[in-house]
Enzyme design. Sequence first.
Site, mmCIF file in Angstrom:
data_model
loop_
_atom_site.group_PDB
_atom_site.id
_atom_site.type_symbol
_atom_site.label_atom_id
_atom_site.label_comp_id
_atom_site.label_asym_id
_atom_site.label_seq_id
_atom_site.Cartn_x
_atom_site.Cartn_y
_atom_site.Cartn_z
ATOM 1 N N LYS A 267 56.500 9.852 56.639
ATOM 2 C CA LYS A 267 56.863 10.590 55.431
ATOM 3 C C LYS A 267 56.549 12.062 55.666
ATOM 4 C CE LYS A 267 55.987 6.820 52.141
ATOM 5 N NZ LYS A 267 57.328 6.596 51.567
ATOM 6 N N ARG A 342 58.677 -4.678 51.753
ATOM 7 C CA ARG A 342 59.371 -5.965 51.862
ATOM 8 C C ARG A 342 58.828 -6.763 53.043
ATOM 9 N NH1 ARG A 342 65.111 -2.965 52.503
ATOM 10 N NH2 ARG A 342 63.925 -1.445 51.294
HETATM 11 ZN ZN ZN Z 1 57.074 2.868 52.665
#
Ligand code: ZN
Length: 504
Positions: A267, A342
Amino acid sequence: MGVLTKAVKSLDDGNFDAIVVVAPSTKGLPDLIKSALAPILALDAGTESKGCTLIPISLPAKRLIYSCTGPVDRDYDDLRRFHEAGAAGVKRAFGAGARSPLLMVQGSLPGGSETDAAMAGLLGGFSAVYVPIEMRESVKEKATKVDKLGWLGSEDQLLFASQIEDGLIVGRDIGGSDPERMAPPRVEEYVREVFKGTNISIEVEKGQAHLEREYPCMAAVNRAASLIDRHDARLIWLTYKPEGQIKKTVYLVGKGISYDTGGADIKAGGVMAGMSRDKCGAAAVAGIMKTLSLVKPKGVMVVGALCMVRNSVGENCYVSDEIITSRAGVRIRIGNTDAEGRMAMVDVLCKCKESAVKQPDPSLFTIATLTGHACIAVGDYSIVMDNGPARQAGVAQSLVVAGDKMADLFEISTIRREDWDFNVDKSGEFVSILQANSAPSTRTPRGHQIPSAFLQQVSGLDKHQLKDETPLKYSHIDIAASAGDLPDPTTGRPVAALVKYIIE
Ligand SMILES: [Zn+2]
């Protein structure tokens, strides 16, 4: 475990130093309160219908705080008006130096129940006195905001609200804490303490070799963090078994990413800050289990799974293009290591599915701060999405109804064919599923629905649709928008809604 509480019958109880009145207007309030408010209303008519007003009152408490909900009778009003006014009123009380506020709530939504409005106001009041665990543990003089919270109303109401609040505290503690205080091993330590001597049984799975065998997708995310003992993953099972016959079974799988760097798909550009909140799904599961341990509902067994993993970046981290075979035997290719939520949940969901087929009336849930797309799509609300069997049973609808009563609101979203198609690997060779595209969910149309198809395709729940021999109810809940972002405190949502849903 929360603040000390006391239900009382009368406003002149001498144990309190502020009276907090939550109401849409002064109409119908006790005469004593009305006459105390009269001078200020004569000066400022606006006080009647908005804000938080503190005035003296000739009662032992001396302070009166009138916390107006604002209008509650328009089509778009909901119980949050009572929740927010409860929080604002209690905050005003301790801001004024009170240590023992007495709360009362009057009114309801049009045609709504006064009990629900009271519960919302009471939960709002509780939320205002929550102190983050880091403060409780390290800054003694700031460990509490009040000495006790009084309630002018029934004991039962107060009891249920404090049971919910105890769950919310657990949810906020785990979800809101920094990535070291609530690193996976310390979450294990925390829940062992919270559930010591209760009716909740705890089982913990750990160790990279074990996880690779049992939960290969979760293990992929943990690979980098597994080299650092204090960051190493924990899969924490919390089970509530009721006394007597079990008529239904609920599985709750929570995403517990203690910190999300994005992994190798890091990120970048300042969007990593705040990612300690990526464990709020698991935190909510622990919170729900806490409340259930106190409410002790009959007839329902609840299995909670906290998928506590840190998505670290390092020389051992998983990367895009790797091929992994899930617990259910589905070959997937990694497309983006930042789609780790997930991955952390899918094999655990698969394990729950294996157990669910042997249990009475099972339903499965995943709860996760899964996608930025959820925030773009619906703002501050939780999103629930049903598979076919859950939709037929009206799971999402019932959850909305339960949430509306607890000021814990949901939007319903639909999983469609595009979501299933999106995940199918386009090579036609190598693998059957591509784990994620390389764009962020916020840039991907249907970004919050797509992962709920993935969770079914890769856990093997796709073999349990309405048409199949053993249909299984499954609903995915995305709380990315409702869990609470820094610098705000975590909300503990959807603990209240889920508890209400489960016990009703
Ligand atoms: Zn993530």
